[in-house]
Design a protein around this motif. Structure first.
Motif, PDB file in Angstrom:
ATOM      1  N   SER A 382       2.532  88.840  34.821  1.00 30.95           N
ATOM      2  CA  SER A 382       1.524  88.372  33.874  1.00 30.95           C
ATOM      3  C   SER A 382       0.817  87.119  34.390  1.00 30.95           C
ATOM      4  O   SER A 382       1.472  86.188  34.888  1.00 30.95           O
ATOM      5  N   PRO A 383      -0.504  87.037  34.271  1.00 32.18           N
ATOM      6  CA  PRO A 383      -1.229  85.830  34.692  1.00 32.18           C
ATOM      7  C   PRO A 383      -0.922  84.628  33.800  1.00 32.18           C
ATOM      8  O   PRO A 383      -1.247  83.494  34.159  1.00 32.18           O
ATOM      9  N   MET A 384      -0.297  84.873  32.655  1.00 34.09           N
ATOM     10  CA  MET A 384       0.024  83.770  31.745  1.00 34.09           C
ATOM     11  C   MET A 384       1.404  83.181  32.010  1.00 34.09           C
ATOM     12  O   MET A 384       1.787  82.194  31.373  1.00 34.09           O
ATOM     13  N   LEU A 385       2.168  83.778  32.918  1.00 34.35           N
ATOM     14  CA  LEU A 385       3.529  83.343  33.178  1.00 34.35           C
ATOM     15  C   LEU A 385       3.576  81.869  33.579  1.00 34.35           C
ATOM     16  O   LEU A 385       2.834  81.430  34.455  1.00 34.35           O
ATOM     17  N   GLU A 386       4.452  81.115  32.888  1.00 37.34           N
ATOM     18  CA  GLU A 386       4.686  79.685  33.111  1.00 37.34           C
ATOM     19  C   GLU A 386       3.501  78.799  32.739  1.00 37.34           C
ATOM     20  O   GLU A 386       3.519  77.597  32.993  1.00 37.34           O
ATOM     21  N   LYS A 387       2.472  79.370  32.126  1.00 38.96           N
ATOM     22  CA  LYS A 387       1.330  78.557  31.699  1.00 38.96           C
ATOM     23  C   LYS A 387       1.589  77.945  30.326  1.00 38.96           C
ATOM     24  O   LYS A 387       2.340  78.484  29.524  1.00 38.96           O
ATOM     25  N   MET A 388       0.951  76.808  30.074  1.00 35.81           N
ATOM     26  CA  MET A 388       0.999  76.182  28.760  1.00 35.81           C
ATOM     27  C   MET A 388      -0.135  76.769  27.926  1.00 35.81           C
ATOM     28  O   MET A 388      -1.314  76.599  28.256  1.00 35.81           O
ATOM     29  N   LEU A 389       0.209  77.463  26.871  1.00 30.51           N
ATOM     30  CA  LEU A 389      -0.802  78.178  26.082  1.00 30.51           C
ATOM     31  C   LEU A 389      -0.932  77.574  24.691  1.00 30.51           C
ATOM     32  O   LEU A 389       0.064  77.440  23.969  1.00 30.51           O
ATOM     33  N   PRO A 390      -2.150  77.188  24.299  1.00 27.23           N
ATOM     34  CA  PRO A 390      -2.333  76.648  22.947  1.00 27.23           C
ATOM     35  C   PRO A 390      -2.245  77.760  21.905  1.00 27.23           C
ATOM     36  O   PRO A 390      -2.514  78.927  22.210  1.00 27.23           O
ATOM     37  N   PRO A 391      -1.874  77.433  20.676  1.00 27.10           N
ATOM     38  CA  PRO A 391      -1.743  78.465  19.636  1.00 27.10           C
ATOM     39  C   PRO A 391      -3.113  78.929  19.152  1.00 27.10           C
ATOM     40  O   PRO A 391      -4.117  78.228  19.317  1.00 27.10           O
ATOM     41  N   PRO A 392      -3.176  80.096  18.521  1.00 28.77           N
ATOM     42  CA  PRO A 392      -4.427  80.526  17.910  1.00 28.77           C
ATOM     43  C   PRO A 392      -4.701  79.716  16.650  1.00 28.77           C
ATOM     44  O   PRO A 392      -3.854  78.951  16.184  1.00 28.77           O
ATOM     45  N   HIS A 417       7.411  82.223  29.319  1.00 29.84           N
ATOM     46  CA  HIS A 417       8.383  82.680  30.298  1.00 29.84           C
ATOM     47  C   HIS A 417       8.406  84.206  30.323  1.00 29.84           C
ATOM     48  O   HIS A 417       7.979  84.868  29.364  1.00 29.84           O
ATOM     49  N   GLU A 418       8.922  84.748  31.410  1.00 28.68           N
ATOM     50  CA  GLU A 418       9.070  86.203  31.510  1.00 28.68           C
ATOM     51  C   GLU A 418       9.953  86.719  30.369  1.00 28.68           C
ATOM     52  O   GLU A 418      10.951  86.088  30.002  1.00 28.68           O
ATOM     53  N   GLU A 419       9.562  87.848  29.791  1.00 26.95           N
ATOM     54  CA  GLU A 419      10.239  88.517  28.675  1.00 26.95           C
ATOM     55  C   GLU A 419       9.910  87.902  27.322  1.00 26.95           C
ATOM     56  O   GLU A 419      10.353  88.414  26.283  1.00 26.95           O
ATOM     57  N   ASP A 420       9.159  86.804  27.267  1.00 28.05           N
ATOM     58  CA  ASP A 420       8.675  86.302  25.978  1.00 28.05           C
ATOM     59  C   ASP A 420       7.767  87.355  25.338  1.00 28.05           C
ATOM     60  O   ASP A 420       7.095  88.129  26.025  1.00 28.05           O
ATOM     61  N   VAL A 421       7.745  87.361  23.998  1.00 25.40           N
ATOM     62  CA  VAL A 421       6.823  88.237  23.269  1.00 25.40           C
ATOM     63  C   VAL A 421       6.082  87.390  22.239  1.00 25.40           C
ATOM     64  O   VAL A 421       6.705  86.677  21.438  1.00 25.40           O
ATOM     65  N   LEU A 422       4.757  87.439  22.298  1.00 24.66           N
ATOM     66  CA  LEU A 422       3.928  86.735  21.328  1.00 24.66           C
ATOM     67  C   LEU A 422       3.674  87.652  20.133  1.00 24.66           C
ATOM     68  O   LEU A 422       3.326  88.816  20.302  1.00 24.66           O
ATOM     69  N   ARG A 436     -10.257  89.724  19.961  1.00 25.14           N
ATOM     70  CA  ARG A 436     -10.926  89.147  21.134  1.00 25.14           C
ATOM     71  C   ARG A 436     -10.060  88.078  21.762  1.00 25.14           C
ATOM     72  O   ARG A 436      -9.942  87.984  22.982  1.00 25.14           O
ATOM     73  N   TRP A 437      -9.438  87.263  20.914  1.00 27.26           N
ATOM     74  CA  TRP A 437      -8.618  86.153  21.413  1.00 27.26           C
ATOM     75  C   TRP A 437      -7.426  86.668  22.210  1.00 27.26           C
ATOM     76  O   TRP A 437      -7.196  86.238  23.340  1.00 27.26           O
ATOM     77  N   ILE A 438      -6.653  87.616  21.655  1.00 30.47           N
ATOM     78  CA  ILE A 438      -5.414  88.041  22.323  1.00 30.47           C
ATOM     79  C   ILE A 438      -5.707  88.855  23.580  1.00 30.47           C
ATOM     80  O   ILE A 438      -4.932  88.833  24.539  1.00 30.47           O
ATOM     81  N   TYR A 439      -6.850  89.550  23.618  1.00 24.85           N
ATOM     82  CA  TYR A 439      -7.177  90.334  24.811  1.00 24.85           C
ATOM     83  C   TYR A 439      -7.768  89.476  25.928  1.00 24.85           C
ATOM     84  O   TYR A 439      -7.874  89.937  27.074  1.00 24.85           O
ATOM     85  N   THR A 440      -8.184  88.268  25.610  1.00 24.82           N
ATOM     86  CA  THR A 440      -8.797  87.414  26.647  1.00 24.82           C
ATOM     87  C   THR A 440      -7.886  86.272  27.058  1.00 24.82           C
ATOM     88  O   THR A 440      -8.318  85.348  27.746  1.00 24.82           O
TER      89      THR A 440
END
Length: 441
Positions: A382-392, A417-422, A436-440
């Motif tokens: 995943s390109p989001m792995l280990e990134k700091m992601l702000p909440p919606p 982290h790997e295996e996390d589920v949002l 749109r938000w979750i797909y981008t």
């Protein structure tokens, strides 16, 4: 997207009405009156013709479409139309509605190049079977990337001052929806639950079961005897789903030939009764009144409602009515009846969820369609792995991160982290923006 729908029945009409708001929809049916009604109410392109006739697809020849959907009441017509359409048009995704559960275990979907096959009768049966795990609940939903479930239950036991939602906030369970007086909301920690509310929990099954028993203590902790009224295809699918659970089953139908078929299919696993069950004596003479749950599977919601009320009068604690018309959903709830999506509604929502989902994002709908759940798993690539992601936006949704079977409220930046589920829970009115938000991400 460019979408073709083969069949303008109840399912095709609802799909066209919903999808035409954001997509270009072409719908095919040989009934001119049905197409005329569609054109008067929604913006779609129609083709009058038999979906099993290759000539019908000539106006679409060599055109590219994103999705082809076959949703008539005939499995044969849906299969044949998918085959024919494959010769005339280029469709990236093919979705087909099938009634016969045999096809679920066959290789026909792969041979036809079908992306997703929807089995609404089997789906409705599984939904009812899931209620046995939560005897006090009204609806149960499972998710592809998690053992956690979403379960709705009526608040039947609460003081006049109510119960704070905060009492049900736990690291393995949260409240993600509330229906009160036909109004759906996403509660926060300051919200209060009152008697008559329908509350949605998301979390670990054991924790949810304890909460359900607290809110609805009058209902038995186990369902062991079930009466199914109508031995049609849906009734038989429900019976087959319940038999492995060791349930004592009674199947009641007024048509002798349907009873004979049910007896042959179910054999010693169920008692089949041929009776005009509109007679009140049935509950006493055939001991149907001893059931823990009665399930009414008519295609007419009004009949299901009346039979449920009769069953309640005879002391059956849980009554389930197949809900064919979404307009009757609220009425069933208000009468203390468990509304369960009928095959047509199941097909409609399953197809919407198939269109809205991908290999990493899953879309589910609350019972009644008032809310939506998006989930997205973090894989090793995943390109989001280990990134700091702000909440919606918290004004639009409630969001959580599931990690090691614990729910983390997503209210600040989180490192993924790997295996996390949002998981994101939202009101249906915010669907477009949140999709749109979750797909981008």
């Amino acid at each position: 997207m460019n979408i073709i729908i083969a069949g303008a029945g109840r399912v095709g009409y609802r799909l066209a009405s919903t999808l035409s708001h954001r997509h270009n929809v072409t719908i095919i049916d040989q009934r001119a009156a049905a197409l005329q009604q569609l054109q008067e109410s929604i913006d779609v392109f129609t083709i009058a013709g038999n979906i099993e006739n290759p000539d019908t697809y000539l106006p679409l020849k060599n055109r590219r479409f994103d999705i082809f959907i076959a949703v008539t009441d005939s499995d044969e017509a849906n299969i044949l139309s998918t085959l024919i359409a494959g010769d005339f048009i280029d469709a990236d995704t093919k979705i087909i509605r099938l009634k016969n559960p045999y096809f679920a275990d066959s290789t026909i979907a792969g041979k036809l190049g079908i992306s997703s096959a929807v089995f609404p009768f089997s789906s409705a049966a599984r939904s009812i079977s899931a209620l046995l795990d939560y005897p006090q609940a009204n609806n149960v939903k499972s998710f592809i990337y998690s053992p956690f479930q979403m379960v709705s239950v009526y608040v039947e036991s609460a003081p006049e001052t109510g119960i704070p939602v905060a009492e049900f906030v736990h690291e393995t369970c949260v409240v993600v929806g509330l229906e009160r007086a036909k109004h759906f909301t996403l509660p926060d920690a300051e919200s209060v639950l009152y008697r008559g509310d329908l509350v949605y929990f998301f979390g670990d099954p054991d924790t949810i079961r304890a909460y359900c028993a607290r809110l609805n203590p009058a209902v038995p902790d186990r369902i062991s005897r079930v009466a199914i009224f109508d031995a049609g295809l849906l009734g038989l699918e429900i019976a087959k789903a319940l038999i492995p659970r060791g349930i004592k089953l009674k199947i009641i139908d007024k048509h002798l030939e349907k009873c004979e078929r049910a007896s042959e299919l179910l054999q010693e696993h169920a008692s089949v009764i041929n009776s005009h069950y509109i007679e009140h004596t049935l509950f006493d003479n055939e001991h149907a009144g001893r059931a823990d749950m009665a399930i009414f599977t008519s295609e007419e919601d009004e009949e299901n409602i009346i039979r449920c009320l009769e069953a309640k009068e005879h002391g059956i604690p849980r009554t389930v009515a197949i809900n064919n018309d979404i307009e009757r959903y609220g009425l069933m709830h208000s009468l203390g009846i468990i509304p369960m999506r009928g095959p047509k509604s199941s097909a409609y929502y399953a197809i919407l969820e198939a269109i809205g989902s991908s290999s990493i994002i899953s879309e589910r709908h609350y019972c009644g369609g008032r809310g939506i759940i998006y989930s997205r798993k973090i894989f090793s690539d995943s390109p989001m792995l280990e990134k700091m992601l702000p909440p919606p936006d918290p004004k639009r949704c409630r969001s959580f991160l599931l990690r090691d079977n614990l729910l983390l409220p997503w209210v600040a930046k989180l490192q993924l982290h790997e295996e996390d589920v949002l998981f994101v829970f939202l009101d249906a009115e915010n669907e477009e923006a949140m999709k749109r938000w979750i797909y981008t991400l």
